[in-house]
Design an enzyme around this catalytic site. Structure first.
Site, PDB file in Angstrom:
ATOM      1  N   SER A   1      35.901  28.449  40.852  1.00 27.34           N
ATOM      2  CA  SER A   1      36.370  28.105  39.505  1.00 27.34           C
ATOM      3  C   SER A   1      36.401  26.595  39.345  1.00 27.34           C
ATOM      4  O   SER A   1      37.112  25.895  40.076  1.00 27.34           O
ATOM      5  CB  SER A   1      37.773  28.662  39.280  1.00 27.34           C
ATOM      6  OG  SER A   1      38.327  28.049  38.127  1.00 27.34           O
TER       7      SER A   1
ATOM      8  N   HIS B   1      32.483  30.032  38.023  1.00 27.63           N
ATOM      9  CA  HIS B   1      33.538  30.629  37.187  1.00 27.63           C
ATOM     10  C   HIS B   1      34.141  29.568  36.263  1.00 27.63           C
ATOM     11  O   HIS B   1      34.528  28.494  36.716  1.00 27.63           O
ATOM     12  CB  HIS B   1      34.610  31.215  38.108  1.00 27.63           C
ATOM     13  CG  HIS B   1      35.664  32.027  37.436  1.00 27.63           C
ATOM     14  ND1 HIS B   1      35.482  33.343  37.058  1.00 27.63           N
ATOM     15  CD2 HIS B   1      36.941  31.723  37.088  1.00 27.63           C
ATOM     16  CE1 HIS B   1      36.601  33.811  36.522  1.00 27.63           C
ATOM     17  NE2 HIS B   1      37.508  32.844  36.516  1.00 27.63           N
TER      18      HIS B   1
ATOM     19  N   ASP C   1      37.082  28.906  33.532  1.00 28.13           N
ATOM     20  CA  ASP C   1      38.365  29.394  33.027  1.00 28.13           C
ATOM     21  C   ASP C   1      38.702  28.742  31.695  1.00 28.13           C
ATOM     22  O   ASP C   1      38.998  27.552  31.626  1.00 28.13           O
ATOM     23  CB  ASP C   1      39.475  29.072  34.044  1.00 28.13           C
ATOM     24  CG  ASP C   1      39.451  30.030  35.223  1.00 28.13           C
ATOM     25  OD1 ASP C   1      39.412  31.250  34.984  1.00 28.13           O
ATOM     26  OD2 ASP C   1      39.475  29.552  36.382  1.00 28.13           O
TER      27      ASP C   1
ATOM     28  N   MET D   1      41.167  28.513  28.531  1.00 24.04           N
ATOM     29  CA  MET D   1      42.557  28.801  28.132  1.00 24.04           C
ATOM     30  C   MET D   1      42.886  28.071  26.847  1.00 24.04           C
ATOM     31  O   MET D   1      42.458  26.930  26.642  1.00 24.04           O
ATOM     32  CB  MET D   1      43.515  28.332  29.239  1.00 24.04           C
ATOM     33  CG  MET D   1      43.195  28.895  30.610  1.00 24.04           C
ATOM     34  SD  MET D   1      44.440  28.437  31.823  1.00 24.04           S
ATOM     35  CE  MET D   1      43.664  29.013  33.339  1.00 24.04           C
TER      36      MET D   1
ATOM     37  N   HIS E   1      35.543  33.297  31.831  1.00 21.69           N
ATOM     38  CA  HIS E   1      36.774  34.085  31.780  1.00 21.69           C
ATOM     39  C   HIS E   1      37.613  33.573  30.615  1.00 21.69           C
ATOM     40  O   HIS E   1      38.186  32.495  30.691  1.00 21.69           O
ATOM     41  CB  HIS E   1      37.486  33.910  33.135  1.00 21.69           C
ATOM     42  CG  HIS E   1      38.820  34.577  33.242  1.00 21.69           C
ATOM     43  ND1 HIS E   1      39.690  34.317  34.282  1.00 21.69           N
ATOM     44  CD2 HIS E   1      39.447  35.487  32.444  1.00 21.69           C
ATOM     45  CE1 HIS E   1      40.777  35.040  34.125  1.00 21.69           C
ATOM     46  NE2 HIS E   1      40.673  35.749  33.026  1.00 21.69           N
TER      47      HIS E   1
ATOM     48  N   MET F   1      40.682  33.388  28.509  1.00 24.60           N
ATOM     49  CA  MET F   1      42.122  33.658  28.448  1.00 24.60           C
ATOM     50  C   MET F   1      42.616  33.097  27.118  1.00 24.60           C
ATOM     51  O   MET F   1      43.346  32.109  27.061  1.00 24.60           O
ATOM     52  CB  MET F   1      42.832  32.996  29.645  1.00 24.60           C
ATOM     53  CG  MET F   1      42.536  33.719  30.958  1.00 24.60           C
ATOM     54  SD  MET F   1      42.832  32.683  32.395  1.00 24.60           S
ATOM     55  CE  MET F   1      41.253  31.847  32.466  1.00 24.60           C
TER      56      MET F   1
ATOM     57  N   MET G   1      43.252  40.528  37.825  1.00 23.48           N
ATOM     58  CA  MET G   1      43.996  39.299  38.122  1.00 23.48           C
ATOM     59  C   MET G   1      44.992  39.549  39.249  1.00 23.48           C
ATOM     60  O   MET G   1      45.762  40.516  39.209  1.00 23.48           O
ATOM     61  CB  MET G   1      44.778  38.829  36.883  1.00 23.48           C
ATOM     62  CG  MET G   1      43.940  38.369  35.705  1.00 23.48           C
ATOM     63  SD  MET G   1      42.746  37.073  36.078  1.00 23.48           S
ATOM     64  CE  MET G   1      43.806  35.743  36.651  1.00 23.48           C
TER      65      MET G   1
ATOM     66  N   PHE H   1      47.160  29.113  35.462  1.00 27.78           N
ATOM     67  CA  PHE H   1      47.052  27.945  36.342  1.00 27.78           C
ATOM     68  C   PHE H   1      46.362  28.329  37.643  1.00 27.78           C
ATOM     69  O   PHE H   1      46.507  29.456  38.115  1.00 27.78           O
ATOM     70  CB  PHE H   1      48.445  27.375  36.661  1.00 27.78           C
ATOM     71  CG  PHE H   1      49.197  26.955  35.426  1.00 27.78           C
ATOM     72  CD1 PHE H   1      48.992  25.696  34.861  1.00 27.78           C
ATOM     73  CD2 PHE H   1      50.059  27.836  34.796  1.00 27.78           C
ATOM     74  CE1 PHE H   1      49.651  25.320  33.688  1.00 27.78           C
ATOM     75  CE2 PHE H   1      50.722  27.474  33.623  1.00 27.78           C
ATOM     76  CZ  PHE H   1      50.526  26.212  33.071  1.00 27.78           C
TER      77      PHE H   1
ATOM     78  N   GLY I   1      45.944  27.617  41.809  1.00 25.35           N
ATOM     79  CA  GLY I   1      46.859  27.230  42.878  1.00 25.35           C
ATOM     80  C   GLY I   1      48.092  28.102  43.028  1.00 25.35           C
ATOM     81  O   GLY I   1      49.027  27.750  43.745  1.00 25.35           O
TER      82      GLY I   1
ATOM     83  N   ASP J   1      40.554  37.760  40.913  1.00 24.01           N
ATOM     84  CA  ASP J   1      40.773  36.365  40.535  1.00 24.01           C
ATOM     85  C   ASP J   1      42.240  35.980  40.714  1.00 24.01           C
ATOM     86  O   ASP J   1      43.118  36.585  40.104  1.00 24.01           O
ATOM     87  CB  ASP J   1      40.354  36.180  39.067  1.00 24.01           C
ATOM     88  CG  ASP J   1      40.434  34.740  38.580  1.00 24.01           C
ATOM     89  OD1 ASP J   1      40.791  33.847  39.368  1.00 24.01           O
ATOM     90  OD2 ASP J   1      40.129  34.522  37.393  1.00 24.01           O
ATOM     91  N   GLY J   2      42.460  34.955  41.551  1.00 19.87           N
ATOM     92  CA  GLY J   2      43.794  34.397  41.700  1.00 19.87           C
ATOM     93  C   GLY J   2      44.280  34.395  43.136  1.00 19.87           C
ATOM     94  O   GLY J   2      44.436  35.446  43.745  1.00 19.87           O
ATOM     95  N   GLY J   3      44.445  33.206  43.675  1.00 22.67           N
ATOM     96  CA  GLY J   3      45.016  33.086  45.014  1.00 22.67           C
ATOM     97  C   GLY J   3      44.099  33.520  46.141  1.00 22.67           C
ATOM     98  O   GLY J   3      44.562  33.789  47.256  1.00 22.67           O
TER      99      GLY J   3
ATOM    100  N   GLY K   1      39.480  29.029  43.205  1.00 25.29           N
ATOM    101  CA  GLY K   1      39.591  27.704  42.608  1.00 25.29           C
ATOM    102  C   GLY K   1      40.061  26.690  43.626  1.00 25.29           C
ATOM    103  O   GLY K   1      39.257  25.967  44.229  1.00 25.29           O
ATOM    104  N   SER K   2      41.376  26.661  43.857  1.00 20.61           N
ATOM    105  CA  SER K   2      41.932  25.644  44.743  1.00 20.61           C
ATOM    106  C   SER K   2      41.430  25.777  46.184  1.00 20.61           C
ATOM    107  O   SER K   2      41.288  24.763  46.882  1.00 20.61           O
ATOM    108  CB  SER K   2      43.467  25.693  44.697  1.00 20.61           C
ATOM    109  OG  SER K   2      43.924  27.003  44.897  1.00 20.61           O
TER     110      SER K   2
END
Ligand code: DX5
Ligand code: ZN
Length: 223
Positions: free
Chosen positions: A10, A35, A37, A39, A71, A73, A142, A148, A150, A177-179, A199-200
């Site tokens: 991301s 990816h 994102d 928002m 994506h 949002m 998700m 956000f 991270g 997606d996420g973490g 992402g992070s």
């Protein structure tokens, strides 16, 4: 590409002052899905990027044989599908929580020439996908509350992802997606999902190419 193992870094976690360089580093490492994102400050509290930023990397991504995975949002995503398709989106996903007329929005994405995805927040029951399994090319689960990068991976979503794999036809991709990081990707892989956003864990690492290769290695071990 939707049904093979793919890492989707991301760009939300990238250094925007040198976005092209960041994208180039992960694509040189073998990444083929970028990816994006989006928002709006309404559906989620944060405001990020739109079509203008996508246009700045579209030639680079497509020129290297990659795709842009957008994506959304945002509220009223139907109003923006054409603009994102025109900016180079290949895959567009919308949140079921943001769509009153989900079936119509998914048709609109396909009519714009893109692959259509439906996204579920962590607390949204899988049943929200039940009536649209024939209208999507991929589903996105998700594993954080969107807004956000991270954030910590929400482990309790894992069983729902495995049930999603059972519900969805074989040709439909399943994205998480996420973490996602080296400590959580194995649990995500165990569900049968094949597309992994990070992402992070990628752009926040001191060596994004090595971090991407590390995650792709975990995926290759299952292929
Ligand atoms: C969250 C976004 C994610 C996020 C991923 O709202 O949809 O794609 O940027 O970032 P990490 O991998 O750091 O959770
Ligand atoms: Zn995302």
């Amino acid at each position: 590409m939707l049904t093979t193992y793919q890492l989707a870094p991301s760009i939300l976690s990238a250094d925007f002052s040198r976005l092209g360089e960041e994208v180039g580093r992960v694509m040189d490492a073998g990444v083929r899905v970028i990816h994006v994102d989006v928002m709006d400050g309404h559906f989620v509290p944060n405001i990020t990027i739109g079509p203008v930023v996508m246009e700045s990397i579209r030639e680079q991504v497509h020129g290297a044989g990659g795709v842009m995975d957008v994506h959304l949002m945002i509220e009223n995503p139907d109003r923006y599908i054409e603009a994102f398709a025109a900016a180079g989106a290949d895959w567009i996903s919308v949140h079921v929580e943001a769509c009153v007329h989900l079936n119509m929005v998914l048709s609109q994405i396909r009519a714009a020439g893109c692959m259509a995805g439906a996204v579920l927040n962590p607390a949204t029951p899988l049943a929200a996908l039940q009536e649209v399994t024939g209208d999507i090319d991929f589903a996105l689960m998700m594993t954080v509350n969107p807004g956000f990068s991270g954030q910590a991976f929400i482990e309790s979503v894992v069983p729902k992802i495995a049930r999603a794999r059972q519900l969805l036809p074989e040709g439909v991709g399943l994205e998480v997606d996420g973490g996602i990081a080296s400590g959580t990707i194995e649990a995500a892989l165990d569900t049968g999902a094949n597309l992994f956003v990070a992402g992070s864990a990628v752009f926040g690492a001191s060596d994004p190419a090595a971090a991407a290769q590390d995650l792709m290695g975990a995926m290759a071990a299952r292929a």
